[in-house]
Scaffold this motif. Structure first.
Motif, short mmCIF file in Angstrom:
data_model
loop_
_atom_site.label_atom_id
_atom_site.label_comp_id
_atom_site.label_asym_id
_atom_site.label_seq_id
_atom_site.Cartn_x
_atom_site.Cartn_y
_atom_site.Cartn_z
N ARG A 95 0.86 -1.18 0.00
CA ARG A 95 0.00 0.00 0.00
C ARG A 95 0.90 1.23 0.00
NH1 ARG A 95 -5.54 -0.94 2.86
NH2 ARG A 95 -5.66 1.24 2.24
N GLN A 96 0.39 2.33 -0.55
CA GLN A 96 1.16 3.56 -0.54
C GLN A 96 1.36 4.04 0.90
OE1 GLN A 96 2.64 4.54 -3.17
NE2 GLN A 96 1.52 3.40 -4.74
N GLY A 97 2.56 4.54 1.18
CA GLY A 97 2.95 4.86 2.53
C GLY A 97 2.78 6.31 2.91
N ALA A 98 3.55 6.73 3.92
CA ALA A 98 3.28 7.96 4.66
C ALA A 98 4.13 9.15 4.25
CB ALA A 98 3.46 7.71 6.16
N LEU A 99 5.00 9.03 3.25
CA LEU A 99 5.83 10.17 2.83
C LEU A 99 5.04 11.07 1.88
CD1 LEU A 99 9.39 8.70 2.26
CD2 LEU A 99 8.80 10.60 3.76
N ALA A 100 3.94 11.59 2.39
CA ALA A 100 3.03 12.39 1.57
C ALA A 100 2.18 13.24 2.49
CB ALA A 100 2.15 11.49 0.71
N ASP A 101 1.38 14.13 1.89
CA ASP A 101 0.50 14.97 2.69
C ASP A 101 -0.58 14.15 3.39
OD1 ASP A 101 1.86 17.23 1.87
OD2 ASP A 101 0.45 17.70 0.25
N TYR A 102 -1.04 13.08 2.72
CA TYR A 102 -2.10 12.24 3.27
C TYR A 102 -1.75 10.78 3.04
CZ TYR A 102 -4.79 16.59 3.11
OH TYR A 102 -5.23 17.88 3.28
N VAL A 103 -2.25 9.93 3.94
CA VAL A 103 -2.13 8.49 3.77
C VAL A 103 -3.47 7.85 4.10
CG1 VAL A 103 -1.34 8.03 6.14
CG2 VAL A 103 -0.74 6.44 4.31
N VAL A 104 -3.82 6.82 3.35
CA VAL A 104 -5.06 6.08 3.59
C VAL A 104 -4.69 4.67 4.04
CG1 VAL A 104 -6.98 4.94 2.42
CG2 VAL A 104 -6.57 7.37 2.04
N GLY A 105 -5.41 4.19 5.04
CA GLY A 105 -5.17 2.83 5.50
C GLY A 105 -6.38 2.27 6.20
N HIS A 106 -6.37 0.97 6.40
CA HIS A 106 -7.45 0.31 7.11
C HIS A 106 -7.52 0.88 8.53
CE1 HIS A 106 -9.77 -2.88 9.08
NE2 HIS A 106 -10.16 -3.24 7.86
N ALA A 107 -8.73 1.14 9.00
CA ALA A 107 -8.90 1.74 10.32
C ALA A 107 -8.29 0.89 11.41
CB ALA A 107 -10.39 1.96 10.61
N GLY A 108 -8.21 -0.42 11.19
CA GLY A 108 -7.63 -1.30 12.19
C GLY A 108 -6.15 -1.11 12.40
N THR A 109 -5.48 -0.41 11.48
CA THR A 109 -4.04 -0.20 11.62
C THR A 109 -3.71 1.10 12.34
OG1 THR A 109 -3.86 0.88 9.45
CG2 THR A 109 -3.59 -1.52 9.52
N PHE A 110 -4.74 1.78 12.87
CA PHE A 110 -4.55 3.04 13.60
C PHE A 110 -5.05 2.91 15.03
CE2 PHE A 110 -4.98 4.44 9.17
CZ PHE A 110 -3.92 5.33 9.05
N ALA A 111 -4.60 3.83 15.87
CA ALA A 111 -5.10 3.96 17.24
C ALA A 111 -4.93 5.42 17.66
CB ALA A 111 -4.33 3.06 18.19
N PRO A 112 -5.67 5.85 18.67
CA PRO A 112 -5.45 7.20 19.19
C PRO A 112 -4.00 7.37 19.63
CG PRO A 112 -7.48 6.29 20.07
CD PRO A 112 -6.80 5.17 19.35
N ALA A 113 -3.41 8.50 19.29
CA ALA A 113 -2.01 8.76 19.63
C ALA A 113 -1.87 8.96 21.13
CB ALA A 113 -1.51 9.98 18.87
N PRO A 114 -0.72 8.62 21.70
CA PRO A 114 -0.49 8.89 23.13
C PRO A 114 -0.62 10.38 23.42
CG PRO A 114 1.24 7.49 22.21
CD PRO A 114 0.44 7.98 21.05
N ASP A 115 -1.12 10.71 24.60
CA ASP A 115 -1.25 12.11 25.00
C ASP A 115 0.05 12.67 25.57
OD1 ASP A 115 -4.02 12.27 24.35
OD2 ASP A 115 -4.53 11.31 26.25
#
Length: 328
Positions: A95-115
């Motif tokens: 899948r296309q990665g993160a060296l860009a203004d935006y990245v799209v991915g399956h929601a399951g591969t994300f989580a809320p960032a640490p505070d």
């Protein structure tokens, strides 16, 4: 949108800045406005052409790790809203990665960032922290009183491994090739450190393991380190590694009834199924960060247009922890 892509495999100068279409999230996907990414060995191995099965189609946008802000939510996504700060590992493996203004991915591969840490620093964590977590709690069962040997205790996976093993209650010995790296491992929770360039495995095992070897040997390095791990671990002990492509003599595993666990955390992305595993682990890691048990070490920050410099330094290996690239 702007993206830093490769049109072919090559050295670090193969990256070019270009304009590509902004991706739209499909069902069960998020689009994230990128704040930062970080460099992992898999990223420069893909760039070189060492892992063609992991590479996105050309023009390829690389890098697995990301931290940023949810910009759009696809159908059938629950638990995320536009404006949420998140971190994850959605791309870089087909899948296309993160060296860009935006990245799209399956929601399951994300989580809320640490505070507890800046959003950009969260980009240093996904691949290395999920790897360390799986190595210690899935492939091994490290816990209170266990003696754990961590190879490369100041490296990307290793510096998180030291912290996690310490938080689990283990007695941690970490290796490092320089005094600076060993000092960092000690600061992160290692009870002892070893200069493996001047001490052989038999000597440091006899000095730092109370029995016939360590209960768990944590190897994110591979090659010769993986071979020595079989000598450092006690009978019936466990070796966990991220590298299994090298040729090893496995006779010690049979002779001492050893367990060997191998971790490839991007496998759910490669398979296109089971992605929720990544998000669950990232939520656990965020909790550990917010509790003060884990903190990423960032040696240097680069802008996206300095990606070639970041890759050169990554391949040279003359740094501790992680290298982070921020989108300006």
């Amino acid at each position: 949108m702007t993206a830093h892509v490769i049109e072919e495999y090559g050295d670090p100068d193969v990256f070019t800045e270009t304009t590509v279409a902004t991706p739209e999230p499909g069902p069960e996907e998020l689009r994230v406005e990128v704040a930062a990414t970080s460099l992992n060995p898999v990223d420069y191995k893909i760039r070189r052409g060492d892992l063609p099965d992991f590479a996105p189609p050309f023009p390829a946008t690389l890098h697995c790790d990301v931290a940023g802000v949810v910009d759009a939510v696809g159908e059938d996504v629950e638990g995320f809203e536009v404006g949420d700060e998140v971190y994850g590992m959605p791309g870089g493996a087909g899948r296309q990665g993160a060296l860009a203004d935006y990245v799209v991915g399956h929601a399951g591969t994300f989580a809320p960032a640490p505070d507890a840490i800046p959003l950009e620093d969260a980009a240093a964590l996904p691949v290395v922290a999920t790897t360390a977590l799986e190595m210690l709690t899935d492939k091994a069962d490290a816990g209170e009183g266990d003696e754990v040997l961590v190879y490369g205790g100041a490296g990307g996976v290793g510096h998180v491994g030291v912290q996690l093993a310490d938080d689990l209650g283990a007695d941690v010995t970490a290796t490092g090739s320089t005094a600076e790296k060993r000092a960092l491992a000690a600061d992160l929770g290692a009870d002892a450190t070893v200069d493996y360039t001047t001490s052989d495995v038999e000597a440091y095992t006899a000095e730092h393991a109370s029995g016939d070897g360590f209960d768990v040997v944590f190897d994110p390095v591979g090659d010769d380190h993986l071979q020595t791990a079989f000598d450092a671990v006690r009978p019936f002990g466990t070796v966990v590694t991220t590298e299994s492509s090298s040729t090893q003599d496995l006779s010690a595993m049979h002779a001492n009834s050893l367990s060997l666990g191998v971790v490839l955390v991007i496998l759910p992305v490669l398979r296109g199924e089971g992605q929720a595993r990544i998000g669950e682990e990232l939520r656990e890691i965020a909790s550990l960060v917010d509790d003060g048990a884990v903190e990423p070490v960032v040696s240097e920050y680069y802008a996206f247009d300095e990606v070639a410099d970041a890759h050169r330094r990554g391949e040279a290996g003359d740094f501790r922890g992680k290298l982070v690239l921020t989108r300006e």
